[in-house]
Design an enzyme around this catalytic site. Structure first.
Site, short mmCIF file in Angstrom:
data_model
loop_
_atom_site.label_atom_id
_atom_site.label_comp_id
_atom_site.label_asym_id
_atom_site.label_seq_id
_atom_site.Cartn_x
_atom_site.Cartn_y
_atom_site.Cartn_z
N ASN A 35 45.25 37.64 43.78
CA ASN A 35 45.12 37.52 42.19
C ASN A 35 46.20 38.16 41.52
O ASN A 35 46.36 39.23 41.59
CB ASN A 35 43.62 38.53 41.91
CG ASN A 35 43.28 38.53 40.78
OD1 ASN A 35 44.05 38.29 40.04
ND2 ASN A 35 41.84 38.41 40.59
N ARG A 80 39.32 49.82 37.04
CA ARG A 80 40.48 49.78 37.94
C ARG A 80 41.76 50.52 37.43
O ARG A 80 42.22 51.19 38.14
CB ARG A 80 40.96 48.18 37.93
CG ARG A 80 42.11 47.99 38.96
CD ARG A 80 42.36 46.63 39.01
NE ARG A 80 41.38 45.89 39.76
CZ ARG A 80 40.61 45.21 39.02
NH1 ARG A 80 40.56 44.83 37.71
NH2 ARG A 80 39.32 44.35 39.84
N ASP A 121 39.03 46.83 46.24
CA ASP A 121 37.61 46.18 46.35
C ASP A 121 36.69 46.56 45.17
O ASP A 121 36.53 47.68 44.92
CB ASP A 121 36.79 46.35 47.52
CG ASP A 121 35.88 45.17 47.78
OD1 ASP A 121 36.18 44.23 47.78
OD2 ASP A 121 34.46 45.74 48.08
N GLY A 169 37.20 37.78 35.70
CA GLY A 169 36.02 37.93 36.44
C GLY A 169 34.81 37.95 35.36
O GLY A 169 34.46 37.06 34.63
N TYR A 170 34.15 38.97 35.35
CA TYR A 170 32.87 39.18 34.65
C TYR A 170 33.30 39.88 33.19
O TYR A 170 32.63 40.09 32.47
CB TYR A 170 32.02 40.15 35.44
CG TYR A 170 31.24 39.71 36.62
CD1 TYR A 170 30.39 38.91 36.36
CD2 TYR A 170 32.14 39.89 37.89
CE1 TYR A 170 29.79 38.27 37.67
CE2 TYR A 170 31.23 39.23 39.00
CZ TYR A 170 30.53 38.56 38.99
OH TYR A 170 30.10 38.08 40.28
#
Length: 212
Positions: free
Chosen positions: A9, A197, A70, A159-160
């Protein structure tokens, strides 16, 4: 100093570089180092276990210090799902092979249906593991809280992010009322101050100062 990031990614690598780069670290994908990472089974029961599975494998194969994260989203109305299965949430749907992110977001909206906003609470989790070739290991985990919106909005992030409405802290930083913006609408410089993150990466930066 070169570190491998055990991911494909590129968006994650950019976040790693923005926050940890000032330590004198240059982050590389395996492909940039001429390395092919083996597929590993992420069979841990927690985010941190899965992060270590990827980081240990990367360090062993490459010989470089390796960072892996993760991360995922836990939605209270869905009993904490998709959690560690966030990336694989819609893997059983044909559409996921075309656009995994869109398929994941569509499935979440479908499962939540008309659940009212106050019951669409969620949190992002990010666990980061760093493994050195000499066996040293450090890790950390952070969180970011918000709500799942009723449609995807915004082109920032991945992503979300277009579904997750920002929390009070993020709202204050952008001048918006809480819940009025998604992470997909927040530019990287603002996201770096509030996301799960970025919080984990800043914590990792403090840990790495003692290691490098």
């Amino acid at each position: 100093m070169i570190f491998l990031v055990a991911t494909s990614n590129k968006d994650k690598v950019k976040e790693f570089q923005r926050i940890l780069g000032p330590l004198g670290i240059e982050f590389k994908l395996a492909s940039e180092l001429g390395i092919e990472l083996p597929d590993v089974e992420e069979n841990g029961s927690t985010f941190i276990e899965n992060a270590f599975i990827k980081a240990r494998s990367g360090a062993e194969v490459s010989g470089y210090p390796t960072l892996a994260d993760d991360s995922g989203i836990c939605v209270d109305a869905l009993g904490g799902r998709p959690g560690i299965y966030s990336a694989r949430y819609s893997e059983d749907e044909a559409f996921a092979r075309i656009d995994k992110n869109a398929a994941n977001n569509a499935k979440m909206l479908r499962e939540l249906g008309d659940t009212p906003l106050e019951k669409r609470t969620c949190h992002y989790t990010c666990a980061i593991a760093c493994v050195f070739p000499d066996g040293r290991e450090v890790s950390c985990e952070e969180y970011c809280y918000g709500h799942i919106g009723f449609k995807t909005i915004g082109s920032f992030g991945f992503g979300y992010d277009p579904l997750v409405l920002i929390n009070v802290e993020a709202g204050a930083k952008t001048g918006a009322e809480p819940g009025k913006l998604t992470f997909g609408e927040i530019p990287p410089d603002i996201k770096d101050t509030v996301s799960h993150r970025s919080k984990a990466l800043h914590k990792m930066a403090e840990l790495l100062k003692d290691e490098i």
